[in-house]
Design an enzyme around this catalytic site. Sequence first.
Site, PDB file in Angstrom:
ATOM      1  N   ASN A 137      48.931  73.892  -3.545  1.00 19.73           N
ATOM      2  CA  ASN A 137      50.307  73.562  -3.505  1.00 19.73           C
ATOM      3  C   ASN A 137      50.930  72.313  -2.713  1.00 19.73           C
ATOM      4  O   ASN A 137      51.562  72.143  -3.231  1.00 19.73           O
ATOM      5  CB  ASN A 137      50.845  75.008  -2.584  1.00 19.73           C
ATOM      6  CG  ASN A 137      50.366  75.120  -1.316  1.00 19.73           C
ATOM      7  OD1 ASN A 137      49.648  74.292  -0.961  1.00 19.73           O
ATOM      8  ND2 ASN A 137      51.838  75.630  -0.116  1.00 19.73           N
ATOM      9  N   LYS A 160      36.845  70.565  -0.486  1.00 21.45           N
ATOM     10  CA  LYS A 160      36.224  71.239  -1.269  1.00 21.45           C
ATOM     11  C   LYS A 160      37.923  71.784  -1.715  1.00 21.45           C
ATOM     12  O   LYS A 160      38.322  72.118  -0.809  1.00 21.45           O
ATOM     13  CB  LYS A 160      35.951  72.792  -0.661  1.00 21.45           C
ATOM     14  CG  LYS A 160      35.019  73.295  -2.132  1.00 21.45           C
ATOM     15  CD  LYS A 160      36.051  74.731  -2.187  1.00 21.45           C
ATOM     16  CE  LYS A 160      36.466  75.690  -3.670  1.00 21.45           C
ATOM     17  NZ  LYS A 160      37.158  75.369  -4.354  1.00 21.45           N
ATOM     18  N   ALA A 162      40.985  73.260  -4.172  1.00 22.53           N
ATOM     19  CA  ALA A 162      41.841  74.920  -5.516  1.00 22.53           C
ATOM     20  C   ALA A 162      40.845  74.251  -6.531  1.00 22.53           C
ATOM     21  O   ALA A 162      41.466  72.717  -7.280  1.00 22.53           O
ATOM     22  CB  ALA A 162      43.109  74.649  -4.795  1.00 22.53           C
ATOM     23  N   GLY A 210      45.363  77.846   3.524  1.00 28.05           N
ATOM     24  CA  GLY A 210      44.842  79.574   1.933  1.00 28.05           C
ATOM     25  C   GLY A 210      45.446  80.373   2.698  1.00 28.05           C
ATOM     26  O   GLY A 210      45.877  80.708   3.911  1.00 28.05           O
ATOM     27  N   SER A 211      45.205  81.342   2.006  1.00 29.11           N
ATOM     28  CA  SER A 211      46.109  83.060   1.742  1.00 29.11           C
ATOM     29  C   SER A 211      44.848  83.297   2.809  1.00 29.11           C
ATOM     30  O   SER A 211      43.596  82.906   3.431  1.00 29.11           O
ATOM     31  CB  SER A 211      45.067  83.216   0.363  1.00 29.11           C
ATOM     32  OG  SER A 211      43.483  84.037   0.700  1.00 29.11           O
ATOM     33  N   GLU A 232      44.891  77.560   9.065  1.00 31.37           N
ATOM     34  CA  GLU A 232      46.758  77.566   8.515  1.00 31.37           C
ATOM     35  C   GLU A 232      46.437  78.685   7.771  1.00 31.37           C
ATOM     36  O   GLU A 232      46.335  78.458   6.128  1.00 31.37           O
ATOM     37  CB  GLU A 232      47.141  77.089   8.137  1.00 31.37           C
ATOM     38  CG  GLU A 232      48.536  75.948   8.102  1.00 31.37           C
ATOM     39  CD  GLU A 232      49.837  76.728   7.137  1.00 31.37           C
ATOM     40  OE1 GLU A 232      49.114  77.719   6.768  1.00 31.37           O
ATOM     41  OE2 GLU A 232      49.717  75.620   6.046  1.00 31.37           O
ATOM     42  N   CYS A 266      53.721  77.792   2.740  1.00 28.95           N
ATOM     43  CA  CYS A 266      53.500  78.578   3.251  1.00 28.95           C
ATOM     44  C   CYS A 266      54.660  78.970   4.385  1.00 28.95           C
ATOM     45  O   CYS A 266      54.991  79.489   4.862  1.00 28.95           O
ATOM     46  CB  CYS A 266      52.186  78.488   3.774  1.00 28.95           C
ATOM     47  SG  CYS A 266      50.381  79.122   2.747  1.00 28.95           S
TER      48      CYS A 266
END
Length: 457
Positions: A137, A160, A162, A210-211, A232, A266
């Site tokens: 994002n 690394k 997305a 990330g998630s 985070e 986020c």
Amino acid sequence: MSTTAPHVTSVDPATGAELARHPLHDDAALDAALTRAHDAQRAWRTASFERRAEVLVAIAAELRAEQERMAELITAEMGKTLREARAEVEKSAWVCEYYAAEGASQLAPETVDTGGARETYVQFPPLGVVLAVMPWNYPVWQVMRAAAPALMAGNTVVLKHASNVTGSALLLGEVVGRVERSLLETIVVPGRAVAAVIADDRIAAVTLTGSEAAGVSVAQACATALKPSVLELGGSDPFIVLGDADVEAAAREAVKARFSNTGQSCVAAKRFIVVASIAEAFEEAFAAAAGALVMGAPREEVDLGPMARVDLRDELADQVARGVAAGGRVLTGGSVPDGPGAFYPPTVVGAVAPDSPLAREETFGPAAAVLRVPDEAAAIALANASPYGLSSSLWTQDRERAKALAASIEAGAVFVNAMTASDPRMPFGGVKRSGWGRELGAFGIREFVNVQAITVA
């Protein structure tokens, strides 16, 4: 390249057109990248703070020189408006300059008085190579907000990224590499390969944005390898509007707080918790301002572009539909438009119940849930009734009361009469299932150092 060779494909979310195919790194290429980062760190750790600062300032200059090229690629790969993409690159340059100016003092040895003739102090040498596992994002900013302090501390970074922003990841590695080779090495590997990279002896620590699911996976791999991490993760930030708030100002800021970056952040307001006495006025102003936003092709003068992927758009549309089925009332937006691309209009849903999917789940896109509460106590209780605790926003004209309430809000940050935002000068991170550790500020630069106690008799 052959269409059957292992690769990742980037797609323009505004049109659905394929942009590029990037070959995955095989074992030999991955090993070479890790070796380059490890070898570079052996030399970089001995560089003076003055030298590291010079390099970070030069990286900032390179980012600005490539701002247009990088912004175009960000917009093409994940769909944010070109205006926002340019701002992201500029903010990334700023974080480099911030740590260039402040890093040496933030990591200066600290003398400890233990009495007697002994000399005792604490110093902060780097850990080594930091693996950065990053989301799509904010393809440049989220990398550099982790990389800038890590580099200033004497670490190097393996990125690394997305898969849908692989082009941006490779370009960022190229830009940094022009200043100093192998300070930031980009690896193109599938997510299932991350655990093996974490286990590699050349990796000293891990930072992930990330998630929640990604955070659990990385945390497990770090625990197995006994390596430190900063996580985070998700957020469902409350935007709390008390009865004495300036309703018009709160509604104006609420639009930016929810719909910047097409709502894909986020650290963004997601649950709008409003005291009942002013709720109707707030909903009316908020919905009117959100409905006036212009959605369209992100290279044009619009407020919102598409979401990053069609599957994410469809997931958001399903959340809104389930929220309406649970009693919510659409005040604006709420329908998937016809035509190509991952577009979803700015949507405000009122009459949202605390057990609605729109209140319980993280909404990662341009949809806002408004929840009414009877009073201040109920507002704080509902704000805390979430598994997440990343950030928060509190609106009241009583500044002293707001400062007193801040400590009762379970979040990594509280913004009074302002929207949540990250700032290089302030620590950033969450509590509960929003993760652990901090980025940015003086706290962020000390995450990937050895807090080393020295005693000289």
